[in-house]
Design a protein around this motif. Structure first.
Motif, mmCIF file in Angstrom:
data_model
loop_
_atom_site.group_PDB
_atom_site.id
_atom_site.type_symbol
_atom_site.label_atom_id
_atom_site.label_comp_id
_atom_site.label_asym_id
_atom_site.label_seq_id
_atom_site.Cartn_x
_atom_site.Cartn_y
_atom_site.Cartn_z
ATOM 1 N N PRO A 83 33.862 48.307 48.629
ATOM 2 C CA PRO A 83 34.933 48.058 49.593
ATOM 3 C C PRO A 83 34.641 48.879 50.846
ATOM 4 O O PRO A 83 34.235 50.015 50.723
ATOM 5 N N HIS A 90 39.369 42.002 48.164
ATOM 6 C CA HIS A 90 39.188 42.991 47.100
ATOM 7 C C HIS A 90 39.344 42.341 45.734
ATOM 8 O O HIS A 90 40.080 41.365 45.570
ATOM 9 N N GLU A 117 34.388 41.332 47.282
ATOM 10 C CA GLU A 117 33.827 42.470 46.566
ATOM 11 C C GLU A 117 33.000 42.021 45.360
ATOM 12 O O GLU A 117 31.989 42.605 45.030
#
Ligand SMILES: Cc1cc2nc3c(=O)[nH]c(=O)nc-3n(C[C@H](O)[C@H](O)[C@H](O)COP(=O)(O)O)c2cc1C
Length: 622
Positions: free
Chosen positions: A35, A413, A442
């Motif tokens: 991230p 994410h 991600e």
């Protein structure tokens, strides 16, 4: 594992069928990333000189040259040789095109004396020229690497008049950038009338040269273009009528004035595309080139899309970017995909495409994970910049006469999906179709696509069609995917590994394709490649390069007849195995040297100092 064959460049092992030999294959076209510190909830992206819309909250992104080294997904360190480097002194185009005057005169560094060039020219690759046989004429003439068939002893080039007639007045490839348009773009002489109308609705739009029109009083909300199925025509059409400037500009026509010249399409009359239940070949940077798409069309792909193009490069008239918009006549439902992060550039780009290219839809890539795009706020960065995203979608929709589609991911994410929140908004903003790749930025390719989540999103998207995307490699995968309630499926790596997947899905079967059939398919690709990139040394080497990129995926296919259990799964690394014949073994090799050997079967020996490392490095093992 038991070693069976060992050659100078490859080792194969007999396929021992214990389950423990399978281990998860981590594909990282774009490597798995951490991230990063971009604040997702704010519009934290750069405002560059390309944007004339003021954005007070925008934080400038500082460009640190050191960052260049760290850019992920770029594989910048791989050896790169331009195809032009393989021929020391090519024949000048002026000679190839029939001894016309050389534009560079004495300064030209290329051959002008044909006999000298022919003496230094590398040997021919084959006995027949695909271009000459197909079109009756090879435009590469003396420089063609298959030229013997169409060159006389005194270096004259031949033509087949009867075959040429078939191609008279026919353009098999559309959407080329003309010199005139390129010059106009460079001199900023292209009119973006509709885009300007739209952009004036922003209170902070800087263009003070144009008088304000009715549009400036309208809220952006009234410009929402919902698909026909969702909105009564009157709402859309009346909104459109309001925004036309009070005095329309004089109409230029190339003949008698007709309705087509006077009446522009209203949004409710936008060209409609029936996306439902179609098989969609995903946009694939580098690998999804026009020759590859032609191969997939033959195997039954319904919808095809160009490789992602950057909107700013298109607006600058860059030839290489425009090449990504090219469409073959066999592509009957064809779209182009664009990437960008500002409403003004994206809207203008859409208008440019609308006016100068023949496409059935335009797709926004808001799923692209690579740093280069994401950190500027484009790609899947847009998913978190909803205000900008809205302005982009509405602007592009306003200027387009064809449907606007959007490709998204589950989110940025891993554990916080946001697609379900965005989809109702996308519906309101007027997109005609949504494709959802069931993984986050991600995750990249580390986990399986989340089809349960895709299902939830498909329900939310209805009646707007939602296509699911992720991990489809067999017709069983496709059936399961369709059962989730999606309107259609998009296939990416599955098509690169086995382009005949489209036939398998349509015929609900596993195709135990032979290695000879696969070689024929590769032969078709090289022929299409020579048509597209050229049959001179440069074109041959370009074709080889793209063939090798594709082979880096294709080697992951395991023939159905060798599998202990069908179907093959995309996340399982193919174990080493021996094919049923030499060619099948060669095609299964994960060694670059063997891919090069396959390319030599089709395109002759590689030039001196040849090297290749695939762009998508997860697939290269040596
Ligand atoms: C080589 C390669 C190139 C890709 N290029 C693009 C692209 O230009 N635009 C895009 O939206 N997605 C691109 N993708 C992502 C795919 O379209 C797709 O979303 C992803 O691979 C998941 O589908 P799959 O599991 O069927 O491979 C690319 C993927 C690969 C493997």
């Amino acid at each position: 594992m038991e070693a069976i064959i060992s050659s100078s460049s490859c080792v194969f092992y007999r396929f021992l069928t214990t389950k423990d030999k399978f281990h998860t294959f981590i594909d990282a076209k774009y490597e798995v990333c951490q991230p990063d510190d971009t604040n997702e909830n704010n519009d934290t992206n750069n405002e560059t000189k390309e944007s004339s819309v003021e954005e007070p909250q925008v934080k400038k992104l500082k460009w640190d040259p050191e960052d260049k080294k760290r850019l992920r997904g770029q594989n910048k360190s791989r050896p790169h040789r331009k195809p032009t480097m393989y021929e020391e002194k090519p024949l000048c185009v002026s000679v190839i095109q029939g001894n016309r005057k050389c534009f560079y005169g004495d300064k030209c560094k290329f051959h002008h004396v044909v006999a000298d060039y022919m003496a230094s020219k590398p040997p021919d690759i084959g006995d027949s020229c695909h271009l000459f046989d197909t079109f009756g004429k090879c435009q590469y003439g003396l420089s063609c690497r298959f030229g013997k068939t169409h060159t006389t002893a005194d270096f004259q080039t031949l033509e087949k008049a009867d075959v040429m007639k078939t191609y008279e007045n026919r353009t098999p490839v559309k959407n080329s950038l003309t010199k005139d348009l390129q010059n106009s773009l460079r001199k900023r002489q292209v009119s973006f009338k509709k885009s300007e109308d739209y952009l004036k609705t922003f209170s902070n739009y800087k263009d003070k040269t144009e008088p304000k029109t009715l549009i400036s009083e309208m809220s952006i909300a009234t410009m929402t273009h919902k698909p026909m199925s969702m909105q009564p025509d009157a709402t859309v059409c009346s909104a459109k009528r309001q925004i036309s400037p009070e005095k329309p500009p004089a109409i230029k026509t190339a003949g008698p004035l007709t309705d087509v010249d006077v009446v522009r399409l209203r949004s409710c009359e936008k060209k409609q595309v029936d996306f439902r239940d179609k098989l969609y070949l995903a946009p694939l940077t580098t690998c999804g080139n026009l020759p590859f798409r032609r191969v997939c069309k033959r195997f039954g792909a319904d919808i095809t899309c160009g490789e992602m193009a950057m909107c700013t490069n298109l607006l600058q008239g860059q030839q290489s970017e425009w090449a990504l918009l090219k469409r073959h006549e066999s592509e009957d439902i064809f779209g182009v995909q664009v990437e960008g992060c500002f409403p003004d550039t994206m809207t203008r780009c859409a208008e440019l495409i609308n006016n100068h290219a023949q496409v059935d839809f335009v797709d926004i890539n808001s799923g692209c994970p690579i740093d280069l795009v994401y950190k500027k706020g484009g790609g899947c960065g847009l998913m978190a910049r909803t205000r900008k995203f809205e302005q982009i979608v509405k602007g592009m929709n306003y200027v387009l006469d064809v449907p606007l589609t959007v490709k998204i991911r589950t989110g940025v994410h891993e554990k916080s999906n946001i697609a379900h929140k965005l989809i109702p908004e996308l519906k309101n903003w007027g997109v005609s179709m949504i494709t959802l790749h069931g993984r986050s930025r991600e995750q990249r390719y580390t986990k399986l696509a989340d089809w349960d989540y895709i299902n939830t999103c498909a329900e939310l998207a209805s009646p707007v069609p939602l296509f699911g995307n992720g991990d489809i490699l067999s017709y069983e995968d496709a059936v399961k995917a369709k059962d989730t309630g999606v309107s259609g499926i998009m296939i990416a790596r599955g098509a690169l590994i086995k382009p005949w997947i489209f036939t398998e899905i349509k015929e609900s079967r596993h195709w135990d394709i032979s290695s000879t059939e696969r070689l024929d398919m590769l032969k078709d690709f090289t022929n299409f490649g020579l048509e597209h990139w050229g049959s001179d040394t440069r074109g041959v080497e370009k074709t080889r390069n793209f063939l090798l990129e594709w082979l880096s995926f294709m080697c992951r296919y395991i023939p159905v007849g060798l599998l202990e259990r069908v179907p093959q799964k995309i996340n399982e690394r193919p174990p080493y195995y021996m094919g049923r014949n030499y060619l099948e073994s060669l095609m299964a090799s994960q060694n670059v040297g063997d891919w090069v050997r396959i390319s030599e079967m089709l395109l002759g020996p590689v030039p001196k100092n040849f090297n290749f490392l695939p762009k998508h490095k997860a697939n290269s093992y040596k």
